[in-house]
Design an enzyme around this catalytic site. Structure first.
Site, PDB file in Angstrom:
ATOM      1  N   TYR A 153      -7.983 -29.170  54.009  1.00 16.76           N
ATOM      2  CA  TYR A 153      -5.700 -29.526  54.335  1.00 16.76           C
ATOM      3  C   TYR A 153      -5.131 -29.575  52.893  1.00 16.76           C
ATOM      4  CZ  TYR A 153      -1.000 -30.965  54.859  1.00 16.76           C
ATOM      5  OH  TYR A 153       0.141 -30.709  55.628  1.00 16.76           O
ATOM      6  N   SER A 186       2.911 -36.435  62.746  1.00 11.84           N
ATOM      7  CA  SER A 186       3.202 -35.439  63.351  1.00 11.84           C
ATOM      8  C   SER A 186       2.123 -35.845  64.178  1.00 11.84           C
ATOM      9  CB  SER A 186       3.109 -34.279  62.599  1.00 11.84           C
ATOM     10  OG  SER A 186       1.297 -34.261  62.125  1.00 11.84           O
ATOM     11  N   LYS A 223      -2.676 -25.811  51.249  1.00  9.98           N
ATOM     12  CA  LYS A 223      -1.846 -25.702  50.962  1.00  9.98           C
ATOM     13  C   LYS A 223      -2.214 -25.351  48.910  1.00  9.98           C
ATOM     14  CE  LYS A 223       0.012 -27.613  54.703  1.00  9.98           C
ATOM     15  NZ  LYS A 223       0.747 -25.896  55.193  1.00  9.98           N
TER      16      LYS A 223
END
Length: 153
Positions: free
Chosen positions: A102, A137, A106
Site C-alpha cells: 500500500y 474505511s 502511494k
C-alpha cells in the site's frame, strides 16, 4: 447544467479506463476537475503478501489513477484549463509496518503527480495531492487463506 450520469469504473482494471474516459468526454465534452479517490489496501507482513496481491494493489492505487489521468489530460491540455486532484494517503509520504504494498503504491502515485504538477504548469492545469492521515474505511474480515477478502476497499 447536465443531468448526472452514473458510469461504473473498476479503477483496478486499467483495460477499461480508456473506454470509460471516452464515454465521459463524448457525453460531456470535457472534464473540468478530475478527482482520483479510489484505493485498495491490504494489511500483512511483506513475506506473507503474495506478489500477485502486490501487483493488484499497484494496479488500483498507481496505474488506475495515472491511466485515467492520462486519458483525460489531452482534453485539458487542448483547452489549457483543468484541475487534477489525487486523494492519496499519509503513507505516500511515510511507510509503516505491515503496509508495504500500500505504501509503495502511494509513494509511486505521489511521485507521478508531483512530476505532473510541474509539467502542467505551462498549460494552466492545477495538480494537487491530498495526503490525509489514517481513516476508517470499509473492511471485510477474510476467511482463512482468502487473501482477496483481506483487501480494504
Amino acid at each position: 447544467t447536465y443531468a448526472p450520469k452514473l458510469i461504473l469504473l473498476d479503477i483496478s482494471n486499467i483495460n477499461c479506463i480508456q473506454d470509460v474516459a471516452k464515454e465521459i468526454l463524448n457525453c460531456y465534452g470535457c472534464v473540468d476537475i478530475l478527482i482520483n479517490n479510489a484505493s485498495m489496501k491490504v494489511k500483512g507482513a511483506v513475506q506473507s503478501i503474495s506478489l500477485e496481491l502486490d501487483k493488484k494493489i499497484m494496479e488500483a492505487n498507481y496505474f488506475g489513477p495515472i491511466t485515467l489521468t492520462k486519458a483525460i489530460l489531452p482534453n485539458m491540455i487542448s483547452r489549457r484549463t483543468g484541475q487534477i486532484v489525487l486523494i492519496n494517503s499519509i503513507q505516500g509520504k511515510i511507510g509503516i509496518p505491515f503496509r508495504a504494498a500500500y505504501a509503495a503504491s502511494k509513494h509511486a502515485a505521489v511521485g507521478f503527480f508531483d512530476c505532473l504538477r510541474a509539467e502542467m504548469e505551462e498549460f494552466d492545469i492545477s495538480v494537487s495531492t491530498v495526503n490525509p492521515t489514517f481513516i476508517c474505511s470499509y473492511h471485510r474480515q477474510p476467511a482463512p487463506g482468502n487473501w482477496e477478502a483481506s483487501i480494504w476497499k
